[in-house]
Each structure stands twice: as C-alpha cells, then as structure tokens.
Scaffold this motif. Structure first.
Motif, PDB file in Angstrom:
ATOM      1  N   HIS A  44       3.481  -5.940  -8.559  1.00 38.91           N
ATOM      2  CA  HIS A  44       3.940  -6.717 -10.188  1.00 38.91           C
ATOM      3  C   HIS A  44       5.994  -5.678  -9.759  1.00 38.91           C
ATOM      4  O   HIS A  44       6.480  -6.036 -10.133  1.00 38.91           O
ATOM      5  CB  HIS A  44       3.352  -6.473 -10.782  1.00 38.91           C
ATOM      6  CG  HIS A  44       2.060  -6.920 -11.213  1.00 38.91           C
ATOM      7  ND1 HIS A  44       2.086  -8.324 -10.696  1.00 38.91           N
ATOM      8  CD2 HIS A  44       0.867  -6.321 -11.418  1.00 38.91           C
ATOM      9  CE1 HIS A  44       1.462  -9.315 -11.406  1.00 38.91           C
ATOM     10  NE2 HIS A  44       0.396  -8.088 -11.682  1.00 38.91           N
ATOM     11  N   ARG A  45       5.346  -4.285  -9.768  1.00 43.99           N
ATOM     12  CA  ARG A  45       6.853  -3.580  -9.613  1.00 43.99           C
ATOM     13  C   ARG A  45       7.625  -4.179  -8.459  1.00 43.99           C
ATOM     14  O   ARG A  45       8.922  -4.157  -8.576  1.00 43.99           O
ATOM     15  CB  ARG A  45       6.451  -2.313  -9.671  1.00 43.99           C
ATOM     16  CG  ARG A  45       6.284  -1.599 -11.043  1.00 43.99           C
ATOM     17  CD  ARG A  45       5.172  -2.029 -11.358  1.00 43.99           C
ATOM     18  NE  ARG A  45       5.222  -2.021 -12.624  1.00 43.99           N
ATOM     19  CZ  ARG A  45       3.462  -2.636 -13.630  1.00 43.99           C
ATOM     20  NH1 ARG A  45       2.209  -3.407 -13.329  1.00 43.99           N
ATOM     21  NH2 ARG A  45       4.047  -2.965 -15.167  1.00 43.99           N
ATOM     22  N   LEU A  46       7.033  -4.339  -7.544  1.00 42.52           N
ATOM     23  CA  LEU A  46       8.011  -4.837  -6.268  1.00 42.52           C
ATOM     24  C   LEU A  46       8.933  -6.031  -6.448  1.00 42.52           C
ATOM     25  O   LEU A  46      10.072  -5.647  -5.805  1.00 42.52           O
ATOM     26  CB  LEU A  46       7.291  -4.501  -4.461  1.00 42.52           C
ATOM     27  CG  LEU A  46       6.738  -3.802  -3.761  1.00 42.52           C
ATOM     28  CD1 LEU A  46       6.011  -3.499  -3.316  1.00 42.52           C
ATOM     29  CD2 LEU A  46       7.546  -2.485  -3.614  1.00 42.52           C
ATOM     30  N   ASP A  47       7.533  -6.748  -6.969  1.00 42.71           N
ATOM     31  CA  ASP A  47       8.843  -8.125  -6.955  1.00 42.71           C
ATOM     32  C   ASP A  47       9.685  -7.764  -8.449  1.00 42.71           C
ATOM     33  O   ASP A  47      10.730  -8.398  -8.052  1.00 42.71           O
ATOM     34  CB  ASP A  47       7.710  -9.142  -8.033  1.00 42.71           C
ATOM     35  CG  ASP A  47       7.131  -9.219  -7.126  1.00 42.71           C
ATOM     36  OD1 ASP A  47       6.953  -9.545  -5.846  1.00 42.71           O
ATOM     37  OD2 ASP A  47       5.551 -10.035  -7.648  1.00 42.71           O
ATOM     38  N   ALA A  48       9.555  -6.686  -9.374  1.00 40.02           N
ATOM     39  CA  ALA A  48      10.831  -6.730 -10.485  1.00 40.02           C
ATOM     40  C   ALA A  48      11.876  -6.471  -9.387  1.00 40.02           C
ATOM     41  O   ALA A  48      12.943  -6.358  -9.661  1.00 40.02           O
ATOM     42  CB  ALA A  48      10.195  -5.538 -11.419  1.00 40.02           C
ATOM     43  N   LEU A  49      11.715  -5.700  -8.166  1.00 43.80           N
ATOM     44  CA  LEU A  49      12.945  -5.020  -7.709  1.00 43.80           C
ATOM     45  C   LEU A  49      13.420  -5.587  -6.645  1.00 43.80           C
ATOM     46  O   LEU A  49      14.427  -5.886  -6.446  1.00 43.80           O
ATOM     47  CB  LEU A  49      12.355  -3.523  -6.983  1.00 43.80           C
ATOM     48  CG  LEU A  49      11.677  -2.335  -7.981  1.00 43.80           C
ATOM     49  CD1 LEU A  49      10.917  -1.320  -6.456  1.00 43.80           C
ATOM     50  CD2 LEU A  49      12.968  -1.320  -8.882  1.00 43.80           C
ATOM     51  N   VAL A  50      12.790  -6.811  -6.134  1.00 42.09           N
ATOM     52  CA  VAL A  50      13.715  -8.029  -5.881  1.00 42.09           C
ATOM     53  C   VAL A  50      14.400  -8.836  -6.727  1.00 42.09           C
ATOM     54  O   VAL A  50      15.264  -8.888  -6.138  1.00 42.09           O
ATOM     55  CB  VAL A  50      12.586  -7.930  -4.523  1.00 42.09           C
ATOM     56  CG1 VAL A  50      13.136 -10.181  -4.321  1.00 42.09           C
ATOM     57  CG2 VAL A  50      11.081  -7.747  -4.096  1.00 42.09           C
ATOM     58  N   GLU A  51      13.606  -8.883  -7.452  1.00 41.16           N
ATOM     59  CA  GLU A  51      14.541  -9.900  -8.365  1.00 41.16           C
ATOM     60  C   GLU A  51      15.799  -9.223  -8.926  1.00 41.16           C
ATOM     61  O   GLU A  51      16.686 -10.301  -9.333  1.00 41.16           O
ATOM     62  CB  GLU A  51      13.786  -9.937  -9.717  1.00 41.16           C
ATOM     63  CG  GLU A  51      14.195 -10.654 -11.255  1.00 41.16           C
ATOM     64  CD  GLU A  51      13.321 -12.240 -10.756  1.00 41.16           C
ATOM     65  OE1 GLU A  51      14.499 -13.249 -11.419  1.00 41.16           O
ATOM     66  OE2 GLU A  51      13.588 -12.835  -9.622  1.00 41.16           O
ATOM     67  N   ALA A  52      15.582  -7.639  -9.130  1.00 40.76           N
ATOM     68  CA  ALA A  52      16.316  -7.464  -9.728  1.00 40.76           C
ATOM     69  C   ALA A  52      17.956  -6.593  -8.350  1.00 40.76           C
ATOM     70  O   ALA A  52      18.700  -5.980  -8.276  1.00 40.76           O
ATOM     71  CB  ALA A  52      16.897  -6.220 -10.181  1.00 40.76           C
ATOM     72  N   LEU A  65       0.735  -1.094   0.133  1.00 41.39           N
ATOM     73  CA  LEU A  65      -0.495   0.375  -0.114  1.00 41.39           C
ATOM     74  C   LEU A  65       1.062   1.520   0.225  1.00 41.39           C
ATOM     75  O   LEU A  65       0.376   2.109  -0.871  1.00 41.39           O
ATOM     76  CB  LEU A  65      -0.538   0.040   1.699  1.00 41.39           C
ATOM     77  CG  LEU A  65      -2.196  -0.999   1.432  1.00 41.39           C
ATOM     78  CD1 LEU A  65      -3.258  -0.962   2.418  1.00 41.39           C
ATOM     79  CD2 LEU A  65      -2.443  -0.195  -0.398  1.00 41.39           C
ATOM     80  N   ALA A  66       1.903   1.258   1.177  1.00 42.21           N
ATOM     81  CA  ALA A  66       2.953   2.373   1.042  1.00 42.21           C
ATOM     82  C   ALA A  66       3.380   2.825  -0.390  1.00 42.21           C
ATOM     83  O   ALA A  66       3.877   3.869  -1.171  1.00 42.21           O
ATOM     84  CB  ALA A  66       4.043   2.322   1.841  1.00 42.21           C
ATOM     85  N   ALA A  67       3.208   1.518  -1.104  1.00 37.51           N
ATOM     86  CA  ALA A  67       4.427   1.991  -2.878  1.00 37.51           C
ATOM     87  C   ALA A  67       3.772   1.955  -3.733  1.00 37.51           C
ATOM     88  O   ALA A  67       4.116   3.073  -4.452  1.00 37.51           O
ATOM     89  CB  ALA A  67       4.265   0.565  -2.763  1.00 37.51           C
ATOM     90  N   ALA A  68       1.986   2.464  -3.182  1.00 36.31           N
ATOM     91  CA  ALA A  68       1.179   2.377  -4.368  1.00 36.31           C
ATOM     92  C   ALA A  68       0.648   3.582  -4.200  1.00 36.31           C
ATOM     93  O   ALA A  68       0.811   4.083  -5.144  1.00 36.31           O
ATOM     94  CB  ALA A  68      -0.380   1.153  -4.548  1.00 36.31           C
ATOM     95  N   VAL A  69       0.536   4.285  -2.997  1.00 35.36           N
ATOM     96  CA  VAL A  69       0.652   5.569  -2.549  1.00 35.36           C
ATOM     97  C   VAL A  69       1.808   6.245  -3.524  1.00 35.36           C
ATOM     98  O   VAL A  69       1.361   7.600  -3.775  1.00 35.36           O
ATOM     99  CB  VAL A  69       0.575   5.423  -1.690  1.00 35.36           C
ATOM    100  CG1 VAL A  69       0.386   6.888  -0.427  1.00 35.36           C
ATOM    101  CG2 VAL A  69       0.022   5.337  -0.141  1.00 35.36           C
ATOM    102  N   ALA A  70       3.199   6.313  -3.530  1.00 35.99           N
ATOM    103  CA  ALA A  70       4.490   6.508  -3.415  1.00 35.99           C
ATOM    104  C   ALA A  70       3.505   7.563  -5.328  1.00 35.99           C
ATOM    105  O   ALA A  70       4.720   7.801  -5.790  1.00 35.99           O
ATOM    106  CB  ALA A  70       5.816   5.869  -3.587  1.00 35.99           C
ATOM    107  N   CYS A  71       3.621   5.909  -5.553  1.00 36.63           N
ATOM    108  CA  CYS A  71       3.443   6.128  -7.546  1.00 36.63           C
ATOM    109  C   CYS A  71       1.798   6.586  -8.173  1.00 36.63           C
ATOM    110  O   CYS A  71       1.911   6.878  -9.212  1.00 36.63           O
ATOM    111  CB  CYS A  71       4.302   5.072  -7.892  1.00 36.63           C
ATOM    112  SG  CYS A  71       5.465   4.531  -7.509  1.00 36.63           S
ATOM    113  N   ALA A  72       1.426   6.577  -6.376  1.00 37.93           N
ATOM    114  CA  ALA A  72      -0.496   6.848  -7.543  1.00 37.93           C
ATOM    115  C   ALA A  72      -1.114   6.036  -8.263  1.00 37.93           C
ATOM    116  O   ALA A  72      -1.601   5.927  -9.059  1.00 37.93           O
ATOM    117  CB  ALA A  72      -0.299   8.851  -7.419  1.00 37.93           C
ATOM    118  N   ARG A  73      -0.603   5.112  -7.176  1.00 32.84           N
ATOM    119  CA  ARG A  73      -1.359   3.633  -8.649  1.00 32.84           C
ATOM    120  C   ARG A  73      -2.032   3.087  -7.720  1.00 32.84           C
ATOM    121  O   ARG A  73      -1.993   2.783  -6.541  1.00 32.84           O
ATOM    122  CB  ARG A  73      -0.104   3.227  -8.943  1.00 32.84           C
ATOM    123  CG  ARG A  73       1.285   4.319 -10.244  1.00 32.84           C
ATOM    124  CD  ARG A  73       0.206   4.158 -11.532  1.00 32.84           C
ATOM    125  NE  ARG A  73       0.797   4.239 -12.373  1.00 32.84           N
ATOM    126  CZ  ARG A  73       2.065   5.957 -12.505  1.00 32.84           C
ATOM    127  NH1 ARG A  73       1.366   6.451 -12.097  1.00 32.84           N
ATOM    128  NH2 ARG A  73       2.780   6.033 -13.898  1.00 32.84           N
TER     129      ARG A  73
END
Length: 763
Positions: A350-358, A335-343
C-alpha cells in the motif's frame, strides 16, 4: 527398462543406445532448462533448450510523456546518418541537466524501434552521480552477457570484454548506458555488431566520445506551454485554466524540468482544494537568495521534493526514508520494502503505491520499483537523519539479515550437503520465504544476486565480518548452478577476508576451498591450487580430517585438469585414505571419480571403469543423486571405450535423464557430448552430429570455452556426415543401375546390407 537411480525410479528408456522412449522422467520430478523429448525418438536423444527470452530492458515510459517531437526526430536523423550498411556502431550521447527527462526520451525513442533490434535492448545505470561511485565495467558486462544467455561469465575483465564483443557482433542490439560520468566508462561497453546502436545519457557533455565517432544531442527543458500541459495531466485542465497564472508560475519555478513538474502535479493532486498559488510559494527561492534554477537542476527538484514529501502520510513518509537508507539496492520489491520497515508485505504494498502516486518512486517492472537518482539523494538525506530503531544502520542490517535468511533457505533446499556453518541474525526476519520448490529457489537467487553481492560488499566495509562470510557461504548454490565466475571469485575474496576478520577458522577454511573451486572452474588452476594448499595447511593444523580431504581433492583436481595427472594421483589417493579413516565415504567417492577421469584420459578405460563403478555405488548409497549421475556418465563413457558400446551408451543415457530432471544444464551438455563421441566412434556420424549439436546448445548457456570447442567438432562432423550421405546416395544410384542391367549378385547385395547395418545400427 533402465532405472534412474537416486532420483526417480519411474524413468524408462528403450533398449537402444541413444533413444529415450516413453516418459523420460516420470513421477513428480520437475523438468527445468534443457529437456529431453519424451516419446518416440528416432536417431538420437532429442534435447530442446527453451528459447532464451529476448532482453527488453528499456525503462518504462510514463503515461504523462509530453511532446518532445523535435527531439525524437533529431534522434531519428542522427541514426539515419549511419545507414543500414554502416560497419561502425552508431553512438549517440544525449546530455542535459538532471531531471530534464533524458532517460525517458531515449526509452520512448527506442521503444518505437523494437523491430530494428531483434537481438534485444539492454539497459545499464552507470551510477555516474551517486555517492557509491560509478559502476565498474565488469559489473555491467556481466549483466549484459547474462542477459544474452551466458550463464557463465569469465572472471577476467579482458575475457569479459572479448566475450561481449563476440556475442554482440552476431546480433542487432540497442544499448542504453544511463547516467554516465566519463567517456572511459563507456568504451568497454559498446556493442560491435552492424545494425546495433549505443545511446548514452549524461549530465556532462562527454565531448571526448567525439573521438569515438559519437553524435551529440542536448536536451532542454519544457517551454511554458508544454509545462502547463504536463501539469494539467495530473490536476485536470479545469483546475489549471481556473488558476492559469499561478500554474504558469509553478511551471516557471520548476525551470522546465519534467521531474519537478511531475512532483508538483502529484503534490497538487493530493490536495485538490489547495490553491495552486500555495505551491508556488513553497517553490519560491529561499530567503537567502538561492536561485530556483541551477546548472544541474538539483535545487529545483529538491524544492519540489520537499513539497511532495511534506504531504505524505506518516507511514508513506517512513517507507520513503527507510528506502533512502538502502543505497546498495538499485531497485526494490515489496518484500524488501517490508523488511526495511519491519512491517508486513501488505502494508508495504500500500505504501509503495502511495509513493508511486506521488511520483517519488518509478515502476521498473512487475513488483519492482526504483528511485530517480535525484529522488534517491533526497530520500537518503532524510533517512540519514533518522535515529533509534529506524537508524540507517538498523535498516541496512534488517535488509542484510533478510537476504541471508532467504539465501540460506535456498541453500538448504538446493545443496543440503553444503550446510554446516552457522547463520547468525541480529534481526531474524518474520516473513515467508518467497519460493516453494527448487526452480523457485534458483530463480530467487538469480533475481537477487546483485543485491546479495552488494550486501556482501557493504557488510565487509562496515566490519560486519560474520555477516559478510555467511552471505557468501549461503549463496553457494547460485555459484555452482549458474557459474558466474566473476562473481564467484569476488565473493569468496570478500568472504575470506571477512572470515579472517571474524577470527573463525572453520569459516576461513570454507572460504578457501569454495573460492578455490571458483578459480578452478574458471581454469585458473595454479591460483586454485595455491588456495587449496592454504586450506590444507589450515585443516591439518586444526585436526580437521574432512577439511584435509577436501583440500587434497581440490589440489589433485587442479593438477589433473591442468594436464598433470602424475602429480594429481598422490593427492587424490591421499584424500581417499584420509576420508575413509574419518568415515566420510562420499568424499572418497568424489576422489575416485577424479582418479577415474585421469585414467580415462590416459587411455585406461577398464581401470577408469573400476573407479567410476565404486564411486557410483557409494554415491547412490549416501543419496547424492547429482554426483552419482556424474560417476555414472563417466562409467558409461569408460564402458564404450572399453568395447561395450551398448551398455556404455545406456549408462550415459540414464545419467542424462538425471541431469535433465535436476536442471543441471552443464552436465546435460557433458553427457550429450560423451554420447556424441560414442556415436562417432561407432560409425554413426548422423547421430553424433545430432548429439553434439544438442551438447553445444547446453554449453552456449553455461560454458563459452566448451561451446567454442564443440562448435568446431560439430562443423567438422557435419561435413563428414554430408560426404557420407553423398557417398551413400551415389552408391544407391549405382545399385539401381546395376539392377536395371541385371548384373547384381546375391553376394554383393548381402555384403552391402551388412555394411549398412554395421554403420548405422542405432535407431
């Protein structure tokens, strides 16, 4: 049958003074925390506190952990030097450059020793190398004490330290103090229990801790073979063997730092057709001759981070930059990640998963992520360059508005009578509230209280005055439910300054009275009275009758609890007059409750019962079940002291059921303590010990001072109960001998039976 008024008409009790029969709470009431046994209780109310989860806070060990066998063995040897019988707590300092893997090594080592530390494993990031500055000792001690079951934390650092020593002395703990900057940071946080261990990680040597008996272990980078093996875990052994020379060059440019190698591996894995040599070129020293290997490892990791960031897709890169704009958060959820990007939350997941993968984010727990401190610095640098709608200020305000909005929803659910001041948003969140019931609201406040505190501080620094005091005000149910006195007082100091900066007199009066409440429950009575007096002057100047009554009540309560009932009385009676004149019966009832407490303490139970009875009826009428139950509990105690033991115990039991259903653990303790005292006075030491022991279990969670007080009484009564049991056993043996000799008389038998009935007439 006894009804539980104002909460649940289905609660049923048996007729005994202490027992709870059938369903202690029926209907749709939800039980939380300490609860009453529901059926067939014999000998007293049986309350069960769910076992406190043993804290296991070690950061997760990544699956790509390589080798380090020599380092693990070295830590084993350092610990073994102290032996099992050592009275001094072992202190081990693991130092080395940033990105070398200190935290991972220590977590791996201690994760294999869980059984050695039955009291738990605690972790704290001391933030020794962040722009925000190192963590304060009080902040860390508060977290540690709460992890060990202390729902209330003293406001004073000296008291916190004493409580930490008391709690840690009785159990075997492992404590990781990560990212330390100075020896002075460490000393207040060391556990004192035999069999415990403290492990410190730092980029600095911290040689000053040698005076405290510390052992030191220096962690070095991987050799070429280990580095290549780590790289192969990410991109495959075949790819490494096919480009072995370039793979070795990449490892060499990563300077043996596992973090840099992991970043390089993730970069290559995302581009399976890119030659390894291309990454080696990207990691090569800059044209100005800057060396890849520097003392602290920042340059090496920065090169690897630049390379990893360059291959992120646009949306994952956006989230990376936005999370870098939120230095106040130690960790993030979806939820905090969604708020930060207004998404949406789904987009963020999905984007958190991508950052973990990287390897740009670490998984810290269920739906919890965090940066390595070097990665955070990199993300902050990129985020600071954003402009327009994605500027750091906009992102931070979005997050703060979301925290305010969610806390306000919890406030509306948990303490609706407290709601009344505005909530202003620059970016009104368009996200669902993450809870649907009271326990969920309390859990969210507890899980995010450090984020809320950080947001208050940040808002104050930035001059967002209205936001700062509104965050404090909306977090009210957290303070009154969980009683973290240190945070309660700090927050309202922030809120008071912010309300004055905002020029809002209503907010200023609220911050004065709410903050004074915190000082009062922390037993800083004179400070609390001074702040209530400020509120009183402000309320009278504004013609705010309800605020005037609140301040008068607060002053009276401070004086009563400080042992000055003669001073308290006039303030309380004036509060009643003011509140009745302005049509606020609830306030008048609260003041009568305090007057009743004073009368009870002065040995006037009949007068006290009059106050409590009137207060209870009023609070039931205005639908305030919690305060009505408080008045009812005191009424029960007054009835007992006035000579009507059975009726008084029944009132206390009824109030206890309300506190149980609402999860009001502290007041469960108060009701149980009063029941225990009543049983003792009635001659039933066995039930008294049982009830006071259960009160102690509640106080252990909410009030260390009350726990210490009641623990002494339990010990004293237990001794008396044992002596009573021995005397009864001896008397029984004597009766048997007399019966065998034929010397017993009917008169003696009847007398003995009556005596036992009087002493133990409670089932």
């Amino acid at each position: 049958m006894i009804e539980v008024r104002g909460l649940n008409k289905g609660a049923q009790m048996d007729g005994s003074p202490y027992g709870v029969h059938r369903n202690s709470i029926a209907g749709d009431a939800q039980l939380t925390g300490v609860t009453i046994q529901a059926r067939d209780v014999q000998g007293g109310v049986h309350v069960y506190a769910p076992p406190r989860p043993v804290p296991r806070q070690l950061p997760p060990v990544p699956g790509h952990f390589i080798n380090r066998a020599d380092d693990l063995a070295a830590l084993d040897r350092l610990l073994a030097r102290h032996g099992d019988q050592s009275t001094a707590t072992p202190l081990i300092v693991v130092n080395g450059p940033a990105g070398i893997g200190k935290t991972t090594l220590v977590s791996r080592w201690l994760s294999g020793r869980t059984a050695d530390f039955p009291g738990g494993q605690l972790y704290a990031d001391l933030r020794g190398h962040t722009e925000e500055g190192p963590a304060a000792a009080g902040e860390v001690l508060g977290r540690f004490l709460r992890s060990l079951g202390a729902s209330s934390v003293p406001a004073d650092l000296a008291e916190q330290t004493a409580e930490w020593r008391s709690r840690s002395a009785g159990t075997k703990l492992a404590v990781i103090l990560d990212n330390a900057f100075t020896a002075a940071q460490i000393r207040p946080l060391l556990p004192v229990g035999p069999g415990s261990v403290a492990v410190v990680t730092s980029r600095r040597r911290l040689s000053g801790l040698g005076l405290d008996g510390a052992d030191f272990h220096r962690l070095h980078g991987f050799d070429a073979a280990d580095g290549v093996e780590l790289l192969a875990l990410g991109i495959g052994a075949d790819r490494v063997s096919g480009e072995l020379a370039d793979a070795r060059r990449v490892v060499d440019l990563c300077a043996g730092l596992p973090l840099a190698v992991c970043l390089a591996s993730a970069r290559l894995a995302s581009r399976p057709r890119q030659p390894v040599a291309a990454l080696a070129e990207a990691l090569a020293p800059d044209a100005d001759g800057l060396a890849a290997l520097d003392v602290e490892g920042e340059v090496t990791v920065a090169k690897a981070l630049d390379a990893s960031y360059a291959v992120l897709d646009a949306e994952a890169a956006l989230l990376y930059r936005r999370l870098g704009q939120l230095p106040l958060l130690a960790s993030f959820d979806t939820l905090a990640a969604a708020v930060a990007c207004a998404r949406t939350p789904r987009w963020a997941a999905h984007r958190l998963d991508a950052l973990v993968e990287a390897n740009l984010l670490e998984v810290a727990g269920p739906d919890t992520y965090r940066f390595h401190d070097l990665v955070r610095v990199h993300a902050q640098g990129l985020g600071a360059a954003d402009s327009g709608d994605g500027s750091p200020e906009v992102t931070l305000r979005r997050l703060c508005d979301w925290l305010l909005h969610t806390a306000a929803a919890a406030e509306q659910r948990l303490t609706p009578t407290h709601v009344g001041l505005p909530r202003d948003y620059v970016h009104l969140p368009d996200l669902p509230v993450p809870f649907t019931d009271d326990p969920g609201a309390v859990q969210w406040l507890d899980a995010h209280h450090l984020d809320l505190m950080a947001a208050m501080r940040e808002a104050a620094v930035r001059g967002w005055h209205a936001l700062a005091w509104q965050l404090v005000d909306a977090t009210w149910p957290f303070f009154i439910r969980l009683r973290h006195y240190d945070l309660w007082i700090e927050a309202h100091d922030i809120g008071l300054a912010a309300a004055r900066g905002d020029g809002d007199p209503r907010a200023e009066r609220r911050m004065l009275t709410s903050g004074a409440n915190g000082l009062n429950v922390a037993r800083r009575y004179d400070e609390a009275a001074a702040r209530y007096t400020e509120a009183l002057r402000a309320a009278r100047a504004a013609g705010d009758a309800r605020g005037e009554g609140q301040a008068l009540l607060g002053i009276g309560r401070c004086h009563r609890e400080a042992g000055r009932p003669g001073v308290a009385g006039p303030y309380l009676r004036r509060a009643i007059t003011v509140w009745e004149a302005c049509g606020y019966p609830r306030g008048a009832a609260l003041a009568r409750t305090v007057l009743g407490e004073a009368a009870l303490a002065a040995g006037r139970p009949d007068q006290a019962a009059g106050y409590f009875s009137q207060a209870w009826e009023t609070l039931v009428a205005v639908n305030d079940p919690h305060d009505a139950a408080r008045a009812l509990a005191f009424l029960g105690r007054a009835r007992v002291l006035g000579g009507d033991h059975e009726a008084g115990a029944a009132r206390l039991t009824e109030a206890l059921a309300v506190f149980t259903a609402s999860g009001a653990t502290h007041w469960q303790g108060r009701a149980l303590e009063m029941l225990g005292d009543s049983a003792r006075e009635h001659g039933d030491h066995h039930s008294a010990v049982d009830l006071l022991t259960r009160a102690l279990a509640c106080y252990e969670l909410t009030s260390p001072a009350d726990a210490r007080r009641v623990r002494g009484r339990v010990d004293e009564l237990s001794s008396e109960a044992e002596a009573e049991a021995e005397a009864e056993a001896e008397a029984g043996s004597g009766s048997e001998a007399e019966a065998e000799a034929g010397s017993g008389s009917d008169e003696g038998a009847d007398s003995g039976g009556d005596g036992e009935g009087l002493a133990r007439n409670v089932p």
